[in-house]
Design an enzyme around this catalytic site. Structure first.
Site, PDB file in Angstrom:
ATOM      1  N   THR A   1      -1.886  -4.612 -15.257  1.00 19.69           N
ATOM      2  CA  THR A   1      -0.759  -5.325 -14.655  1.00 19.69           C
ATOM      3  C   THR A   1      -0.349  -6.494 -15.547  1.00 19.69           C
ATOM      4  O   THR A   1      -1.109  -6.933 -16.414  1.00 19.69           O
ATOM      5  CB  THR A   1      -1.122  -5.871 -13.267  1.00 19.69           C
ATOM      6  OG1 THR A   1      -2.135  -6.876 -13.424  1.00 19.69           O
ATOM      7  CG2 THR A   1      -1.634  -4.761 -12.357  1.00 19.69           C
TER       8      THR A   1
ATOM      9  N   ILE B   1       0.680  -3.570  -9.276  1.00 23.52           N
ATOM     10  CA  ILE B   1       0.444  -2.301  -8.603  1.00 23.52           C
ATOM     11  C   ILE B   1       1.447  -2.075  -7.479  1.00 23.52           C
ATOM     12  O   ILE B   1       1.942  -0.959  -7.291  1.00 23.52           O
ATOM     13  CB  ILE B   1      -0.998  -2.251  -8.052  1.00 23.52           C
ATOM     14  CG1 ILE B   1      -2.001  -2.267  -9.204  1.00 23.52           C
ATOM     15  CG2 ILE B   1      -1.211  -1.000  -7.206  1.00 23.52           C
ATOM     16  CD1 ILE B   1      -3.449  -2.309  -8.754  1.00 23.52           C
TER      17      ILE B   1
ATOM     18  N   LYS C   1     -12.907  -7.180  -0.080  1.00 24.83           N
ATOM     19  CA  LYS C   1     -12.666  -5.784  -0.452  1.00 24.83           C
ATOM     20  C   LYS C   1     -13.535  -4.827   0.359  1.00 24.83           C
ATOM     21  O   LYS C   1     -13.087  -3.750   0.750  1.00 24.83           O
ATOM     22  CB  LYS C   1     -12.896  -5.588  -1.956  1.00 24.83           C
ATOM     23  CG  LYS C   1     -11.850  -6.269  -2.829  1.00 24.83           C
ATOM     24  CD  LYS C   1     -10.437  -5.850  -2.460  1.00 24.83           C
ATOM     25  CE  LYS C   1      -9.400  -6.498  -3.343  1.00 24.83           C
ATOM     26  NZ  LYS C   1      -8.004  -6.161  -2.918  1.00 24.83           N
TER      27      LYS C   1
ATOM     28  N   SER D   1     -10.892  -2.111  -4.035  1.00 22.57           N
ATOM     29  CA  SER D   1     -11.478  -1.971  -5.373  1.00 22.57           C
ATOM     30  C   SER D   1     -12.976  -1.782  -5.272  1.00 22.57           C
ATOM     31  O   SER D   1     -13.585  -1.967  -4.203  1.00 22.57           O
ATOM     32  CB  SER D   1     -11.175  -3.209  -6.234  1.00 22.57           C
ATOM     33  OG  SER D   1     -12.145  -4.218  -6.054  1.00 22.57           O
TER      34      SER D   1
ATOM     35  N   TYR E   1     -14.077 -12.503  -2.886  1.00 23.74           N
ATOM     36  CA  TYR E   1     -13.381 -11.286  -3.295  1.00 23.74           C
ATOM     37  C   TYR E   1     -14.127 -10.047  -2.813  1.00 23.74           C
ATOM     38  O   TYR E   1     -13.546  -9.144  -2.197  1.00 23.74           O
ATOM     39  CB  TYR E   1     -13.239 -11.253  -4.814  1.00 23.74           C
ATOM     40  CG  TYR E   1     -12.577  -9.995  -5.351  1.00 23.74           C
ATOM     41  CD1 TYR E   1     -11.194  -9.919  -5.460  1.00 23.74           C
ATOM     42  CD2 TYR E   1     -13.335  -8.887  -5.746  1.00 23.74           C
ATOM     43  CE1 TYR E   1     -10.581  -8.773  -5.947  1.00 23.74           C
ATOM     44  CE2 TYR E   1     -12.733  -7.740  -6.223  1.00 23.74           C
ATOM     45  CZ  TYR E   1     -11.352  -7.694  -6.332  1.00 23.74           C
ATOM     46  OH  TYR E   1     -10.750  -6.553  -6.796  1.00 23.74           O
TER      47      TYR E   1
ATOM     48  N   ASP F   1       6.619 -13.967   3.726  1.00 26.25           N
ATOM     49  CA  ASP F   1       5.386 -14.677   3.441  1.00 26.25           C
ATOM     50  C   ASP F   1       4.309 -14.030   4.299  1.00 26.25           C
ATOM     51  O   ASP F   1       4.287 -14.187   5.522  1.00 26.25           O
ATOM     52  CB  ASP F   1       5.546 -16.156   3.798  1.00 26.25           C
ATOM     53  CG  ASP F   1       4.284 -16.967   3.551  1.00 26.25           C
ATOM     54  OD1 ASP F   1       3.241 -16.361   3.211  1.00 26.25           O
ATOM     55  OD2 ASP F   1       4.327 -18.203   3.708  1.00 26.25           O
TER      56      ASP F   1
END
Length: 329
Positions: free
Chosen positions: A206, A18, A175, A159, A171, A72
């Protein structure tokens, strides 16, 4: 004149996926785009490839302007140096920041189905150091350039995992925090005419996701910790193959950045489907953004095919009702 001519942008994590798609679209629309990532040259041992030089070459082949910066995003000094470079080379100007850098995809797939207490405690940092903490730091540094000029757009790539369980606990926590970051930072930036939004793409094909679901596509992930609709790898592969291309989110962000009336959207969660409808955007042939509010789609994913067949495609879940899906009260 290109709609973003003269604009200065930063897209983090743009070696592939993305991030690369967004960088391609912003540059194609005339912006000067700084792209970041850890990999400057193409890796020799990767089946999916991807590097800053690869992205830069593709942008330049389309006639765009690109400055690759090896960075980084777990290193604060690297991040500070990035923004100092942009400030120095553009007389303090920065118009668009896209927080996309993420380093947890492999860890998430390798731990799929394991509850959080059986995963190493380092999973939190793996998922949320670059994917959340870094977004905040980049947003602070970007705002310091945008506020004096009273204009700018910051986008967190988030997301639907911020609303309902998806992949793993770390996760979803990260988000939802990205969404809240857009809301709270957007609130404080509103008087400065700087917009901050959280963008939810749908299923995006992706390179990494197609590779992960394509490996042993007939297999099924059997775990009570993975929602049923995500367990069939073959169906998931088909979903992502027909979903959005990585460049569709870039089209949406370019349209937002070109909209003189973007401020009423600041602090909110926006989906690529809704933005595509609002601005009349079209993805590549054979691909379509996922309408997360479609009742028909929800019924199909839940296996209720006969009810879905009777449900008109235009019937959608209201946003207020969708928000109740978070089940926090």
């Amino acid at each position: 004149m290109a709609p973003l001519s003269g604009k200065v942008c930063i897209v983090t994590g743009a070696t592939r996926g993305i991030g690369k798609g967004i960088a391609l679209q912003l540059a194609e629309k005339g912006a000067k785009v700084y792209i970041t990532g850890r990999t400057l040259d193409p890796p020799k041992d990767s089946s999916i490839g991807g590097s800053l030089r690869d992205t830069a070459r593709e942008i330049e082949a389309r006639g765009g302007t690109c400055i690759p910066v090896q960075c980084d995003h777990s290193n604060d000094k690297d991040i500070e140096q990035l923004f100092e470079t942009v400030k120095r080379e553009n007389d303090g100007r920065l118009d668009i920041l896209v927080n996309n850098a993420y380093s947890a995809v492999n860890a998430i797939f390798s731990s799929m189905g394991k509850p959080f207490y059986e995963q190493p405690t380092s999973m939190w940092d793996t998922v949320n150091n670059v994917g959340l903490r870094n977004h905040y730091i980049c947003s602070v540094l970007a705002s310091r350039l945008m506020v004096p000029r009273k204009q700018g757009l910051i986008v967190n790539i988030s997301s639907a995992g911020g609303l309902r369980y998806l992949f793993n606990a770390a996760y979803g926590i990260g988000k939802e925090a990205c969404d809240r970051m857009a809301a709270d930072c957007g609130f404080e930036l509103r008087k400065q005419n700087v917009a901050f939004v959280s963008l939810w793409p749908g299923a995006v094909g992706t390179e990494t996701v197609l590779d992960k679901f394509g490996g042993g596509a007939a297999d099924t992930i059997d775990s009570e910790n993975v929602p049923q609709r995500y367990q069939d790898k073959k169906k998931m592969l088909e979903l992502f193959q027909k979903g959005e291309t990585p460049e569709f989110a870039g089209q949406c962000i370019a349209a937002l950045a070109s909209d003189p009336d973007v401020m009423p959207m600041s602090g909110k969660i926006l989906t690529t489907f809704d933005l595509g409808q609002k601005y009349g955007l079209q993805d590549a042939p054979g691909h379509a953004p996922m309408d997360m509010r479609s009742i028909k789609l929800g019924l199909l994913q839940g296996g209720y095919t006969w009810i879905a067949a009777l449900t008109p495609g235009f019937v959608r879940v209201p946003k207020w009702l969708l928000s109740l899906g978070g089940n926090k009260f």
